[in-house]
Design a protein around this motif. Structure first.
Motif, PDB file in Angstrom:
ATOM      1  N   VAL A  78      24.950  31.046  40.512  1.00  0.00           N
ATOM      2  CA  VAL A  78      25.430  31.958  39.471  1.00  0.00           C
ATOM      3  C   VAL A  78      26.962  31.964  39.412  1.00  0.00           C
ATOM      4  CG1 VAL A  78      25.401  34.094  40.841  1.00  0.00           C
ATOM      5  CG2 VAL A  78      25.041  34.206  38.368  1.00  0.00           C
ATOM      6  N   ARG A  79      27.607  31.756  40.526  1.00  0.00           N
ATOM      7  CA  ARG A  79      29.071  31.660  40.510  1.00  0.00           C
ATOM      8  C   ARG A  79      29.502  30.396  39.761  1.00  0.00           C
ATOM      9  NH1 ARG A  79      33.835  29.276  43.495  1.00  0.00           N
ATOM     10  NH2 ARG A  79      35.519  30.604  42.831  1.00  0.00           N
ATOM     11  N   ALA A  80      28.800  29.289  39.990  1.00  0.00           N
ATOM     12  CA  ALA A  80      29.106  28.056  39.258  1.00  0.00           C
ATOM     13  C   ALA A  80      28.919  28.269  37.756  1.00  0.00           C
ATOM     14  CB  ALA A  80      28.230  26.922  39.754  1.00  0.00           C
ATOM     15  N   GLN A  81      27.872  28.973  37.393  1.00  0.00           N
ATOM     16  CA  GLN A  81      27.624  29.280  35.988  1.00  0.00           C
ATOM     17  C   GLN A  81      28.756  30.140  35.421  1.00  0.00           C
ATOM     18  OE1 GLN A  81      23.937  31.358  35.321  1.00  0.00           O
ATOM     19  NE2 GLN A  81      24.171  31.323  33.106  1.00  0.00           N
ATOM     20  N   SER A  82      29.206  31.122  36.196  1.00  0.00           N
ATOM     21  CA  SER A  82      30.266  32.007  35.706  1.00  0.00           C
ATOM     22  C   SER A  82      31.581  31.244  35.520  1.00  0.00           C
ATOM     23  CB  SER A  82      30.464  33.207  36.639  1.00  0.00           C
ATOM     24  OG  SER A  82      31.201  32.859  37.788  1.00  0.00           O
ATOM     25  N   ARG A  83      31.811  30.243  36.333  1.00  0.00           N
ATOM     26  CA  ARG A  83      33.030  29.443  36.178  1.00  0.00           C
ATOM     27  C   ARG A  83      33.009  28.672  34.859  1.00  0.00           C
ATOM     28  NH1 ARG A  83      36.366  28.228  40.811  1.00  0.00           N
ATOM     29  NH2 ARG A  83      36.777  26.240  39.794  1.00  0.00           N
ATOM     30  N   GLU A  84      31.840  28.177  34.482  1.00  0.00           N
ATOM     31  CA  GLU A  84      31.710  27.478  33.194  1.00  0.00           C
ATOM     32  C   GLU A  84      32.003  28.431  32.041  1.00  0.00           C
ATOM     33  OE1 GLU A  84      28.160  25.190  32.514  1.00  0.00           O
ATOM     34  OE2 GLU A  84      28.088  24.578  34.618  1.00  0.00           O
ATOM     35  N   VAL A  85      31.438  29.617  32.095  1.00  0.00           N
ATOM     36  CA  VAL A  85      31.639  30.601  31.036  1.00  0.00           C
ATOM     37  C   VAL A  85      33.099  31.052  31.015  1.00  0.00           C
ATOM     38  CG1 VAL A  85      30.946  32.871  30.160  1.00  0.00           C
ATOM     39  CG2 VAL A  85      29.210  31.315  31.101  1.00  0.00           C
ATOM     40  N   THR A  86      33.708  31.194  32.180  1.00  0.00           N
ATOM     41  CA  THR A  86      35.125  31.567  32.245  1.00  0.00           C
ATOM     42  C   THR A  86      35.987  30.528  31.540  1.00  0.00           C
ATOM     43  OG1 THR A  86      34.799  32.821  34.281  1.00  0.00           O
ATOM     44  CG2 THR A  86      37.053  32.106  33.797  1.00  0.00           C
ATOM     45  N   GLY A  87      35.587  29.274  31.594  1.00  0.00           N
ATOM     46  CA  GLY A  87      36.312  28.227  30.873  1.00  0.00           C
ATOM     47  C   GLY A  87      36.399  28.525  29.386  1.00  0.00           C
ATOM     48  N   GLU A  88      35.336  29.092  28.826  1.00  0.00           N
ATOM     49  CA  GLU A  88      35.356  29.491  27.412  1.00  0.00           C
ATOM     50  C   GLU A  88      36.333  30.646  27.198  1.00  0.00           C
ATOM     51  OE1 GLU A  88      31.447  30.078  25.605  1.00  0.00           O
ATOM     52  OE2 GLU A  88      30.585  28.982  27.307  1.00  0.00           O
ATOM     53  N   LEU A  89      36.325  31.605  28.122  1.00  0.00           N
ATOM     54  CA  LEU A  89      37.224  32.754  28.019  1.00  0.00           C
ATOM     55  C   LEU A  89      38.688  32.315  28.018  1.00  0.00           C
ATOM     56  CD1 LEU A  89      37.540  35.917  28.100  1.00  0.00           C
ATOM     57  CD2 LEU A  89      37.789  35.630  30.580  1.00  0.00           C
ATOM     58  N   LEU A  90      39.003  31.317  28.802  1.00  0.00           N
ATOM     59  CA  LEU A  90      40.393  30.891  28.948  1.00  0.00           C
ATOM     60  C   LEU A  90      40.976  30.316  27.662  1.00  0.00           C
ATOM     61  CD1 LEU A  90      40.378  29.433  32.564  1.00  0.00           C
ATOM     62  CD2 LEU A  90      41.075  31.713  31.777  1.00  0.00           C
ATOM     63  N   LYS A  91      40.132  30.025  26.676  1.00  0.00           N
ATOM     64  CA  LYS A  91      40.618  29.581  25.367  1.00  0.00           C
ATOM     65  C   LYS A  91      41.306  30.729  24.622  1.00  0.00           C
ATOM     66  CE  LYS A  91      37.035  26.089  25.053  1.00  0.00           C
ATOM     67  NZ  LYS A  91      35.755  25.722  24.452  1.00  0.00           N
ATOM     68  N   LEU A  92      41.098  31.963  25.105  1.00  0.00           N
ATOM     69  CA  LEU A  92      41.699  33.151  24.497  1.00  0.00           C
ATOM     70  C   LEU A  92      42.912  33.640  25.290  1.00  0.00           C
ATOM     71  CD1 LEU A  92      38.385  35.148  23.877  1.00  0.00           C
ATOM     72  CD2 LEU A  92      39.602  33.678  22.257  1.00  0.00           C
ATOM     73  N   PHE A  93      43.379  32.863  26.242  1.00  0.00           N
ATOM     74  CA  PHE A  93      44.335  33.325  27.245  1.00  0.00           C
ATOM     75  C   PHE A  93      45.335  32.222  27.552  1.00  0.00           C
ATOM     76  CE2 PHE A  93      45.197  33.449  31.881  1.00  0.00           C
ATOM     77  CZ  PHE A  93      45.780  34.700  32.000  1.00  0.00           C
ATOM     78  N   THR A  94      46.595  32.603  27.734  1.00  0.00           N
ATOM     79  CA  THR A  94      47.619  31.671  28.192  1.00  0.00           C
ATOM     80  C   THR A  94      48.154  32.196  29.519  1.00  0.00           C
ATOM     81  OG1 THR A  94      48.251  31.061  25.946  1.00  0.00           O
ATOM     82  CG2 THR A  94      49.854  30.616  27.690  1.00  0.00           C
ATOM     83  N   GLY A  95      48.004  31.387  30.548  1.00  0.00           N
ATOM     84  CA  GLY A  95      48.458  31.794  31.873  1.00  0.00           C
ATOM     85  C   GLY A  95      47.684  31.058  32.945  1.00  0.00           C
ATOM     86  N   LYS A  96      47.566  31.708  34.082  1.00  0.00           N
ATOM     87  CA  LYS A  96      46.829  31.108  35.195  1.00  0.00           C
ATOM     88  C   LYS A  96      45.971  32.178  35.849  1.00  0.00           C
ATOM     89  CE  LYS A  96      50.732  31.702  38.328  1.00  0.00           C
ATOM     90  NZ  LYS A  96      51.683  31.077  39.215  1.00  0.00           N
ATOM     91  N   VAL A  97      44.934  31.722  36.495  1.00  0.00           N
ATOM     92  CA  VAL A  97      44.044  32.612  37.238  1.00  0.00           C
ATOM     93  C   VAL A  97      44.151  32.219  38.704  1.00  0.00           C
ATOM     94  CG1 VAL A  97      41.665  33.394  37.545  1.00  0.00           C
ATOM     95  CG2 VAL A  97      42.482  32.760  35.257  1.00  0.00           C
TER      96      VAL A  97
END
Length: 112
Positions: A78-97
């Motif tokens: 589920v963490r691996a899955q969340s990382r994939e979805v987070t990749g979509e979120l990062l299209k709305l964001f400029t910066g670093k995590v």
């Protein structure tokens, strides 16, 4: 107790703040709540900061009973899955995590 933070250092694209927050609530929080061993999931939306301080659009805090539980969550599907979805979120964001792990100690305030 262990708290692992994901700090979103940067800015949400102008005019997309509501979309960003809705994406987190609807798509990511349900995944984060499934992390094995997670005792609490807390999302903190950045609203203000000191002059000159870095901008944090969001912080994710997940509490675990110990580091072993945290490591199991990090290795989970589920963490691996969340990382994939987070990749979509990062299209709305400029910066670093970036991620930080803290050992938490709690102290109750003295009642007056």
């Amino acid at each position: 107790m262990i708290i692992r933070y994901a700090l979103f250092e940067g800015v949400i694209h102008a005019g997309r703040e509501q979309e960003f927050r809705a994406f987190v609530k609807e798509r990511l929080v349900p995944l984060w709540m499934q992390f094995p061993g997670a005792e609490e999931v807390r999302v903190l939306d950045g609203t203000d900061r000191d002059d000159g301080a870095p901008h944090y659009a969001m912080a994710l805090a997940i509490r675990y009973p110990d580091m072993d539980a945290c490591n199991k969550a990090l290795a989970s599907a589920v963490r691996a899955q969340s990382r994939e979805v987070t990749g979509e979120l990062l299209k709305l964001f400029t910066g670093k995590v970036h991620h930080h792990v803290f050992e938490a100690n709690e102290y109750a305030p003295v009642a007056k």
